[in-house]
Design a protein around this motif. Structure first.
Motif, mmCIF file in Angstrom:
data_model
loop_
_atom_site.group_PDB
_atom_site.id
_atom_site.type_symbol
_atom_site.label_atom_id
_atom_site.label_comp_id
_atom_site.label_asym_id
_atom_site.label_seq_id
_atom_site.Cartn_x
_atom_site.Cartn_y
_atom_site.Cartn_z
ATOM 1 N N LEU A 214 0.843 -1.192 0.000
ATOM 2 C CA LEU A 214 0.000 0.000 0.000
ATOM 3 C C LEU A 214 0.883 1.248 0.000
ATOM 4 C CD1 LEU A 214 -2.669 -1.166 2.622
ATOM 5 C CD2 LEU A 214 -2.683 -1.448 0.127
ATOM 6 N N PRO A 215 0.669 2.147 -0.943
ATOM 7 C CA PRO A 215 1.594 3.270 -1.120
ATOM 8 C C PRO A 215 1.497 4.354 -0.067
ATOM 9 C CG PRO A 215 -0.238 3.446 -2.642
ATOM 10 C CD PRO A 215 -0.381 2.127 -1.974
ATOM 11 N N GLN A 216 0.395 4.420 0.682
ATOM 12 C CA GLN A 216 0.262 5.453 1.703
ATOM 13 C C GLN A 216 -0.837 5.078 2.681
ATOM 14 O OE1 GLN A 216 -0.946 8.403 -1.458
ATOM 15 N NE2 GLN A 216 -2.328 9.112 0.159
ATOM 16 N N ASP A 217 -0.853 5.784 3.809
ATOM 17 C CA ASP A 217 -1.884 5.515 4.802
ATOM 18 C C ASP A 217 -3.168 6.244 4.435
ATOM 19 O OD1 ASP A 217 -1.219 8.119 5.361
ATOM 20 O OD2 ASP A 217 -0.322 7.692 7.308
ATOM 21 N N GLY A 218 -4.195 6.072 5.277
ATOM 22 C CA GLY A 218 -5.493 6.680 5.015
ATOM 23 C C GLY A 218 -6.609 5.675 5.236
ATOM 24 N N LEU A 219 -7.818 6.060 4.840
ATOM 25 C CA LEU A 219 -8.979 5.189 4.994
ATOM 26 C C LEU A 219 -9.069 4.259 3.790
ATOM 27 C CD1 LEU A 219 -11.420 4.479 6.751
ATOM 28 C CD2 LEU A 219 -12.752 6.138 5.431
ATOM 29 N N TRP A 220 -8.747 2.989 4.019
ATOM 30 C CA TRP A 220 -8.721 1.994 2.952
ATOM 31 C C TRP A 220 -10.000 1.171 2.963
ATOM 32 C CZ3 TRP A 220 -5.331 1.007 -1.024
ATOM 33 C CH2 TRP A 220 -4.138 1.750 -1.024
ATOM 34 N N LEU A 221 -10.422 0.806 1.751
ATOM 35 C CA LEU A 221 -11.583 -0.053 1.528
ATOM 36 C C LEU A 221 -11.114 -1.330 0.843
ATOM 37 C CD1 LEU A 221 -14.640 -0.748 1.063
ATOM 38 C CD2 LEU A 221 -14.494 0.657 -1.020
ATOM 39 N N PHE A 222 -11.512 -2.471 1.405
ATOM 40 C CA PHE A 222 -11.218 -3.773 0.810
ATOM 41 C C PHE A 222 -12.540 -4.454 0.456
ATOM 42 C CE2 PHE A 222 -7.800 -2.651 3.681
ATOM 43 C CZ PHE A 222 -6.655 -2.911 2.938
ATOM 44 N N ASN A 223 -12.588 -5.129 -0.707
ATOM 45 C CA ASN A 223 -13.816 -5.761 -1.179
ATOM 46 C C ASN A 223 -13.547 -7.152 -1.729
ATOM 47 O OD1 ASN A 223 -14.353 -2.622 -1.909
ATOM 48 N ND2 ASN A 223 -16.266 -3.646 -1.360
ATOM 49 N N ALA A 224 -14.551 -8.024 -1.632
ATOM 50 C CA ALA A 224 -14.499 -9.348 -2.252
ATOM 51 C C ALA A 224 -15.919 -9.832 -2.483
ATOM 52 C CB ALA A 224 -13.738 -10.334 -1.372
ATOM 53 N N VAL A 225 -16.097 -10.704 -3.488
ATOM 54 C CA VAL A 225 -17.395 -11.294 -3.801
ATOM 55 C C VAL A 225 -17.232 -12.801 -3.920
ATOM 56 C CG1 VAL A 225 -19.336 -11.373 -5.431
ATOM 57 C CG2 VAL A 225 -18.092 -9.227 -5.086
ATOM 58 N N HIS A 226 -18.168 -13.543 -3.337
ATOM 59 C CA HIS A 226 -18.179 -15.004 -3.473
ATOM 60 C C HIS A 226 -19.559 -15.422 -3.970
ATOM 61 C CE1 HIS A 226 -17.288 -19.173 -2.844
ATOM 62 N NE2 HIS A 226 -18.298 -19.319 -1.999
#
Length: 254
Positions: A214-226
């Motif tokens: 990850l290139p920088q900090d901050g509020l990150w969102l992670f997603n996945a679909v099954h």
């Protein structure tokens, strides 16, 4: 309201204070869309199956009302991580063959595409029942212990790296669980709230893990679909859409 909610694959919780102090009120809003910033949406009627939080003292229900933009709130109780999860009720979605195939391609659902092709269904509309598994982590009093706790979502993203110890030169690890077990071969996306948004993706390994630089900090969102074949008469597929928001802070290099 159902149509934009259904068409937007990404669906995530945004806390107004992802890092806060003890006995502070945290308010959540919902966002939908293909990427940041998304579109804020109210808590529609019958959307929520359950909405709860978990900290060192245990679990409790997150307060909230339908038809409001502030979809939930609570007051922090313990130092460390408070893990928050929202499980939505199932909804039905039908897409044309081209729309459904594009959706499968974008979400890396190659096995579903192969199954449709094997049975000659590549030109058939997609009939799907889906539900959301949205999660957010609140870090209280400058501490992060408990960040890797599970909240009990059927499809759940769990950070394996301390959110307060991000190193841009080292991997940040996220694990995906399906019914409590690691889910391999699944596309996981990472997006940063920035201008313009930063978007990354990786496929989970045998342990359900992905590693992002990850290139920088901050509020990150992670997603996945099954997605799996459905046993219901009105649909061919059953899917779960998982999201995780967490504020990452870079660890100083010593």
């Amino acid at each position: 309201m159902l149509t934009p909610l259904a068409m937007a694959h990404e669906f995530w919780l945004v806390p107004h204070d992802a890092q806060t102090g003890l006995e502070q009120k945290v308010v959540f809003e919902l966002r939908v869309g293909p990427t940041w910033p998304g579109v804020q949406t109210p808590r529609i009627d019958n959307l929520v199956n359950w909405f709860k939080a978990k900290d060192a003292q245990g679990e409790w229900k997150v307060a909230g009302r339908d038809r409001t933009l502030a979809v939930g709130n609570f007051t922090t109780r313990s130092p460390g991580a408070t893990v928050v999860g929202m499980r939505t009720n199932s909804a039905h979605l039908e897409l044309s063959a081209s729309e459904f195939n594009q959706y499968l391609m974008e979400e890396g659902l190659t096995e579903v595409m192969k199954t449709r092709a094997r049975f000659g269904l590549g030109d058939a509309p997609g009939r799907e029942n889906f539900s959301r598994c949205a999660k957010s982590i609140i870090l209280v009093d400058g501490q992060s212990q408990g960040y890797d706790n599970q909240i009990g979502l059927p499809l759940e993203l769990i950070p394996q790296t301390d959110p307060l110890a991000l190193r841009t030169d080292e991997p940040f690890v996220v694990q995906l669980l399906f019914l409590g077990k690691p889910l391999p071969n699944t596309l996981i996306k990472a997006q940063l709230k920035a201008e313009p948004p930063i978007e990354l993706s990786a496929t989970s390994d045998a342990a359900g893990r992905v590693m992002f630089t990850l290139p920088q900090d901050g509020l990150w969102l992670f997603n996945a679909v099954h997605m799996e074949p459905s046993t219901e008469d009105d649909s061919d597929w059953e899917s779960l859409w998982a999201s995780l928001t967490v504020q990452l802070s870079e660890k100083s290099k010593e």
